[in-house]
Write a protein that holds these residues in place. Structure first.
Motif, short mmCIF file in Angstrom:
data_model
loop_
_atom_site.label_atom_id
_atom_site.label_comp_id
_atom_site.label_asym_id
_atom_site.label_seq_id
_atom_site.Cartn_x
_atom_site.Cartn_y
_atom_site.Cartn_z
N SER A 1 0.81 -1.22 0.00
CA SER A 1 0.00 0.00 0.00
C SER A 1 0.85 1.28 0.00
CB SER A 1 -0.97 0.01 1.19
OG SER A 1 -0.25 -0.07 2.40
N GLU A 2 2.07 1.21 0.53
CA GLU A 2 2.92 2.40 0.57
C GLU A 2 3.51 2.69 -0.81
OE1 GLU A 2 3.05 0.49 4.62
OE2 GLU A 2 3.23 -0.20 2.57
N GLN A 3 3.80 3.97 -1.05
CA GLN A 3 4.42 4.35 -2.31
C GLN A 3 5.93 4.41 -2.22
OE1 GLN A 3 2.56 8.03 -3.41
NE2 GLN A 3 0.71 7.02 -4.13
N GLN A 4 6.45 4.32 -1.00
CA GLN A 4 7.89 4.38 -0.80
C GLN A 4 8.25 3.56 0.43
OE1 GLN A 4 9.61 8.25 -1.41
NE2 GLN A 4 11.06 7.94 0.25
N LEU A 5 9.25 2.70 0.27
CA LEU A 5 9.76 1.88 1.37
C LEU A 5 11.27 1.74 1.21
CD1 LEU A 5 7.24 -1.12 1.53
CD2 LEU A 5 7.46 0.74 3.18
N THR A 6 11.94 1.42 2.31
CA THR A 6 13.37 1.11 2.22
C THR A 6 13.54 -0.30 1.65
OG1 THR A 6 13.51 0.15 4.43
CG2 THR A 6 13.93 2.54 4.23
N SER B 1 24.32 -8.34 2.82
CA SER B 1 25.53 -7.63 3.24
C SER B 1 26.81 -8.35 2.82
CB SER B 1 25.53 -7.37 4.74
OG SER B 1 25.68 -8.58 5.45
N ARG B 2 26.72 -9.69 2.62
CA ARG B 2 27.87 -10.48 2.17
C ARG B 2 27.88 -10.65 0.65
NH1 ARG B 2 27.23 -15.27 3.12
NH2 ARG B 2 25.23 -15.31 4.14
N ASN B 3 27.03 -9.92 -0.05
CA ASN B 3 26.92 -10.02 -1.50
C ASN B 3 26.46 -11.40 -1.97
OD1 ASN B 3 27.69 -7.32 -2.03
ND2 ASN B 3 29.81 -7.90 -1.67
N GLY B 4 25.60 -12.05 -1.19
CA GLY B 4 25.01 -13.31 -1.59
C GLY B 4 23.99 -13.12 -2.69
N PHE B 5 23.43 -11.93 -2.75
CA PHE B 5 22.52 -11.56 -3.83
C PHE B 5 22.53 -10.05 -3.97
CE2 PHE B 5 19.82 -11.72 -0.05
CZ PHE B 5 19.09 -10.54 -0.12
N VAL B 6 22.19 -9.59 -5.16
CA VAL B 6 22.01 -8.16 -5.40
C VAL B 6 20.56 -7.93 -5.75
CG1 VAL B 6 24.40 -7.77 -6.11
CG2 VAL B 6 22.69 -8.30 -7.83
N VAL B 7 20.12 -6.71 -5.55
CA VAL B 7 18.73 -6.36 -5.81
C VAL B 7 18.68 -5.32 -6.92
CG1 VAL B 7 16.62 -5.40 -4.83
CG2 VAL B 7 18.08 -6.88 -3.43
N LEU B 8 17.82 -5.59 -7.90
CA LEU B 8 17.59 -4.66 -8.99
C LEU B 8 16.13 -4.22 -8.94
CD1 LEU B 8 19.30 -6.79 -11.78
CD2 LEU B 8 20.32 -4.90 -10.52
N VAL B 9 15.92 -2.93 -8.93
CA VAL B 9 14.56 -2.38 -8.98
C VAL B 9 14.41 -1.74 -10.34
CG1 VAL B 9 12.93 -0.78 -7.94
CG2 VAL B 9 14.54 -2.02 -6.49
N ASP B 10 13.54 -2.34 -11.16
CA ASP B 10 13.40 -1.90 -12.55
C ASP B 10 14.75 -1.80 -13.23
OD1 ASP B 10 10.63 -1.82 -12.46
OD2 ASP B 10 10.57 0.29 -11.85
N ARG C 1 17.68 -1.35 -12.03
CA ARG C 1 18.66 -0.45 -11.40
C ARG C 1 19.09 -1.09 -10.08
NH1 ARG C 1 18.47 3.33 -7.41
NH2 ARG C 1 16.22 3.10 -7.22
N GLN C 2 20.41 -1.29 -9.93
CA GLN C 2 20.90 -1.94 -8.72
C GLN C 2 20.77 -1.03 -7.51
OE1 GLN C 2 24.79 -3.70 -8.99
NE2 GLN C 2 24.87 -4.16 -6.80
N VAL C 3 20.31 -1.60 -6.40
CA VAL C 3 20.20 -0.88 -5.13
C VAL C 3 21.20 -1.52 -4.18
CG1 VAL C 3 18.68 -0.20 -3.25
CG2 VAL C 3 17.77 -0.43 -5.57
N GLU C 4 22.12 -0.73 -3.66
CA GLU C 4 23.21 -1.26 -2.84
C GLU C 4 23.07 -0.99 -1.36
OE1 GLU C 4 26.73 0.37 -4.57
OE2 GLU C 4 26.48 -0.75 -6.44
N ASP C 5 22.11 -0.16 -0.96
CA ASP C 5 21.96 0.25 0.43
C ASP C 5 20.62 -0.21 0.98
OD1 ASP C 5 21.88 1.56 2.87
OD2 ASP C 5 21.97 3.58 2.02
N LEU C 6 20.65 -0.95 2.07
CA LEU C 6 19.41 -1.43 2.68
C LEU C 6 18.50 -0.29 3.13
CD1 LEU C 6 20.71 -4.39 4.86
CD2 LEU C 6 19.13 -4.54 2.92
N GLU C 7 19.07 0.86 3.41
CA GLU C 7 18.27 1.99 3.88
C GLU C 7 17.82 2.91 2.73
OE1 GLU C 7 17.21 1.54 6.82
OE2 GLU C 7 18.66 -0.08 7.08
N ALA C 8 18.14 2.54 1.50
CA ALA C 8 17.72 3.35 0.35
C ALA C 8 16.19 3.36 0.26
CB ALA C 8 18.32 2.79 -0.93
N ASP C 9 15.63 4.56 0.09
CA ASP C 9 14.18 4.69 -0.10
C ASP C 9 13.86 4.40 -1.56
OD1 ASP C 9 13.24 5.36 2.47
OD2 ASP C 9 13.99 7.41 2.22
#
Length: 130
Positions: A24-29, A91-100, A102-110
């Motif tokens: 439901s939120e439009q922005q999350l970390t 944090s150990r680079n076991g996986f990376v996350v791509l949002v559309d 685009r790689q996101v490297e920070d867990l606290e990234a909005d």
């Protein structure tokens, strides 16, 4: 409200079946997105039963197979423990996350969530012999 599509891929070229979660939120970390994903996977496993857990990270006491993480017998999986394992793996680079894509490297990234957003969890597969 956003319908978020989750996809798991590996660097070996494997691509899992995409699945969706309504948020439901439009922005999350990124941390919160991982938490919601993991809690959903655990809830589905615990409700359905079975001796395979299909999720982002491997629960303790299981064996990795092509169809998930095999347990010697069905048991409930702890969502908080799985979330902790997922954050540790990230944090150990076991996986990376791509949002559309685009790689996101920070867990606290909005992250802005919009209708049709795709979040890919790219699991890194070690090279053989290297």
């Amino acid at each position: 409200m956003a319908m978020v599509t989750f996809v798991d891929e590996t660097t070996a070229g494997d691509r899992g079946t995409a699945w969706q979660l309504e948020i439901s939120e439009q922005q999350l970390t990124l941390r919160e997105i991982i938490r919601r994903r993991v809690f959903q996977e655990v809830a589905e496993h615990n409700a359905a039963g079975g001796d395979h857990f299909r999720g982002l990270v491997q629960p303790g006491g299981t064996e990795h197979t092509r169809s998930g993480f095999r347990m010697s017998k069905h048991r409930q999986v702890d969502a908080e423990e799985q979330f902790s394992r997922a954050v540790d793996a990230f944090s150990r680079n076991g996986f990376v996350v791509l949002v559309d894509d685009r790689q996101v490297e920070d867990l606290e990234a909005d992250l802005r969530l919009h209708r049709g957003v795709e979040i890919t969890f790219l699991k890194l597969v070690p090279l053989v012999g290297g």
